[in-house]
Design an enzyme around this catalytic site. Structure first.
Site: not given
Length: 129
Positions: A35, A53
């Site tokens: 990620e 994000d």
């Protein structure tokens, strides 16, 4: 801050993440690697729904945190910017909230793509946990 794999593993272990909701420590570290590359300042503002994000776990502003740019469910009850500092205690607390949903770790696309169902038994072998 950019964590090393083993440094993050130790931190997550100290926060009770090994086996949390049935997910091994290796799953959490693998997810963070894909990620954010272990970077607490990682930011992605390019989601198709206009959300962003944030941080080491790439927590999403539509669901988990409040940003000033659009509305949010804010399920972790926190400002998204808090996920960009060096202290990941709040990021970990929010990740615990995320994984309690029925999707579990499948909430993280990178986890599904790179970690789910993979043999992670040797992933943390060098860490001497």
């Amino acid at each position: 801050k950019i964590f090393s794999k083993c440094e993050l593993a130790r931190k997550l272990k100290s926060m009770g993440m090994d086996g949390f909701h049935g997910y091994s420590l290796a799953n959490w570290v693998c997810m963070a690697e894909y990620e954010s590359n272990f970077n607490t300042q990682a930011f992605n503002g390019r989601n198709s729904n206009g959300s962003s994000d944030y941080g080491i776990f790439q927590l999403n502003s539509k669901w988990w945190c409040k940003s000033n740019s659009h509305s949010s469910a804010n399920a972790c009850n926190i400002m998204c910017s808090k996920f960009l500092d060096d202290n990941i205690d709040d990021d970990i607390a929010c990740a615990k909230r995320v994984v309690k949903d029925p999707n579990g770790m499948s909430a993280w696309v990178a986890w599904v793509k790179h970690c789910k169902g993979k043999d992670l038994s040797k992933y943390l072998a060098s860490c001497n946990l």
